[in-house]
Write a protein that holds these residues in place. Structure first.
Motif, mmCIF file in Angstrom:
data_model
loop_
_atom_site.group_PDB
_atom_site.id
_atom_site.type_symbol
_atom_site.label_atom_id
_atom_site.label_comp_id
_atom_site.label_asym_id
_atom_site.label_seq_id
_atom_site.Cartn_x
_atom_site.Cartn_y
_atom_site.Cartn_z
ATOM 1 N N ARG A 179 0.846 -1.191 0.000
ATOM 2 C CA ARG A 179 0.000 0.000 0.000
ATOM 3 C C ARG A 179 0.884 1.244 0.000
ATOM 4 N N PRO A 180 0.643 2.187 -0.904
ATOM 5 C CA PRO A 180 1.485 3.399 -0.972
ATOM 6 C C PRO A 180 1.568 4.150 0.353
ATOM 7 N N GLN A 181 0.466 4.221 1.085
ATOM 8 C CA GLN A 181 0.463 4.954 2.352
ATOM 9 C C GLN A 181 1.431 4.333 3.344
ATOM 10 N N VAL A 182 1.444 3.011 3.385
ATOM 11 C CA VAL A 182 2.352 2.313 4.298
ATOM 12 C C VAL A 182 3.809 2.573 3.900
ATOM 13 N N TRP A 183 4.097 2.495 2.603
ATOM 14 C CA TRP A 183 5.473 2.655 2.150
ATOM 15 C C TRP A 183 5.942 4.096 2.231
ATOM 16 N N THR A 184 5.020 5.045 2.226
ATOM 17 C CA THR A 184 5.414 6.436 2.466
ATOM 18 C C THR A 184 6.040 6.568 3.841
ATOM 19 N N THR A 185 5.389 5.993 4.845
ATOM 20 C CA THR A 185 5.931 6.038 6.199
ATOM 21 C C THR A 185 7.241 5.258 6.289
ATOM 22 N N GLU A 186 7.326 4.129 5.603
ATOM 23 C CA GLU A 186 8.555 3.342 5.639
ATOM 24 C C GLU A 186 9.721 4.124 5.040
ATOM 25 N N VAL A 187 9.468 4.890 3.983
ATOM 26 C CA VAL A 187 10.538 5.700 3.391
ATOM 27 C C VAL A 187 11.019 6.746 4.391
ATOM 28 N N LEU A 188 10.100 7.386 5.115
ATOM 29 C CA LEU A 188 10.510 8.359 6.129
ATOM 30 C C LEU A 188 11.372 7.687 7.199
ATOM 31 N N ARG A 189 10.998 6.502 7.607
ATOM 32 C CA ARG A 189 11.803 5.761 8.590
ATOM 33 C C ARG A 189 13.190 5.460 8.026
ATOM 34 N N CYS A 190 13.244 5.092 6.753
ATOM 35 C CA CYS A 190 14.531 4.778 6.123
ATOM 36 C C CYS A 190 15.428 6.008 6.055
ATOM 37 N N LEU A 191 14.843 7.173 5.828
ATOM 38 C CA LEU A 191 15.644 8.399 5.815
ATOM 39 C C LEU A 191 16.274 8.641 7.185
ATOM 40 N N GLU A 192 15.525 8.365 8.234
ATOM 41 C CA GLU A 192 16.075 8.522 9.580
ATOM 42 C C GLU A 192 17.218 7.539 9.817
ATOM 43 N N ARG A 193 17.020 6.294 9.417
ATOM 44 C CA ARG A 193 18.048 5.281 9.638
ATOM 45 C C ARG A 193 19.308 5.572 8.831
ATOM 46 N N ALA A 194 19.148 6.207 7.677
ATOM 47 C CA ALA A 194 20.295 6.499 6.827
ATOM 48 C C ALA A 194 21.306 7.393 7.526
ATOM 49 N N CYS A 195 20.837 8.284 8.387
ATOM 50 C CA CYS A 195 21.755 9.150 9.135
ATOM 51 C C CYS A 195 22.722 8.305 9.963
#
Length: 259
Positions: A179-195
């Motif tokens: 679901r796009p809505q779910v993966w939108t949140t997952e991308v935000l989480r991934c941006l945090e982890r990338a730091c």
């Protein structure tokens, strides 16, 4: 600030987690359609300059003139995840070439947890086989010689139609898991982890090397084949042809290092 309703239950979980950790909440702008999330983010930062450390993101359901590498314009139809974010980045992890790789690795690991076999096409694409699933557009913003923030654009094919040579999650995951809505949140989480990944550059480089999409590339100017020997500490692609070596910081930025 976008409400929890706009980004869904997992988005609400993300906001609660950041509150518990004492971290600034994401400041989100969610748009049904726009020309480009990159343009929207630029205008937002101009009208309301970055104060930090609160991360920001523009999320669009549909982009009609999305911006990619080299200023390329492409269509980003509804059903995908289209995000442009601005977030604080560790000054000790300021090698520009590591920014996109850190985000690519974070996304790759999350997708692998769903059983999706991911390869990283240096410097900023995610592939399934030889088809493109996602792209990352990284940029560091400096002010007065100091790193001010990182800007990262992410496009992830989820339920949207894709052109020849691309692939969407709907083709490899069950409907309830893409679901796009779910993966939108997952991308935000991934941006945090990338730091966090960027704070350990050697481990980051090794992890990306293990996921490189191929072991040989051709010089776009000459057509010559070069063997990929790995990545430099700054994220540059290291190449060898006999006794000759070459380092690329990006596809159009190749330079001879010696004979």
């Amino acid at each position: 600030m976008a409400s929890a309703k706009l980004i869904g239950r997992r988005g609400a979980d993300l906001l609660r987690r950041r509150r518990r950790q004492g971290l600034p909440l994401w400041n989100l702008r969610v748009l049904p359609v726009c020309a480009s999330t990159e343009t929207e983010l630029t205008q937002w930062l101009q009208h309301r300059p970055w104060q930090g450390p609160q991360p920001r993101a523009v999320i669009a359901r549909h982009q009609i003139r999305a911006q990619g590498q080299w200023g390329r314009v492409w269509q980003a139809p509804a059903g995908g995840v289209w995000i442009s974010a601005a977030l604080p980045w560790p000054s000790t992890a300021a090698a520009p070439g590591l920014l996109g790789l850190a985000v690519a690795l974070s996304l790759a690991e999350r997708l692998e947890s769903e059983g999706v076999p991911i390869r990283i096409k240096w410097p900023n694409d995610l592939l399934i086989g030889d088809r493109k699933l996602a792209g990352v557009l990284p940029r560091m913003v400096h002010c007065g010689g100091h790193l001010r923030l990182a800007r990262i654009g992410v496009g992830l094919n989820v339920m949207n139609p894709v052109p020849v040579g691309a692939v969407a999650l709907r083709q490899v995951l069950a409907g309830g898991r893409c679901r796009p809505q779910v993966w939108t949140t997952e991308v935000l989480r991934c941006l945090e982890r990338a730091c966090g990944f960027a704070l350990a550059p050697q481990a980051l480089v090794r992890a990306v090397e293990a996921r490189l999409w191929q072991r040989q590339v051709r010089d776009p100017a000459t057509g010559e084949p070069w063997r990929i020997t790995g990545l430099g500490a700054d994220g540059a692609l290291q190449l060898q042809q006999g006794t000759r070596t070459m380092s690329w910081t990006r596809w159009a930025d190749a330079r001879d290092q010696g004979l």
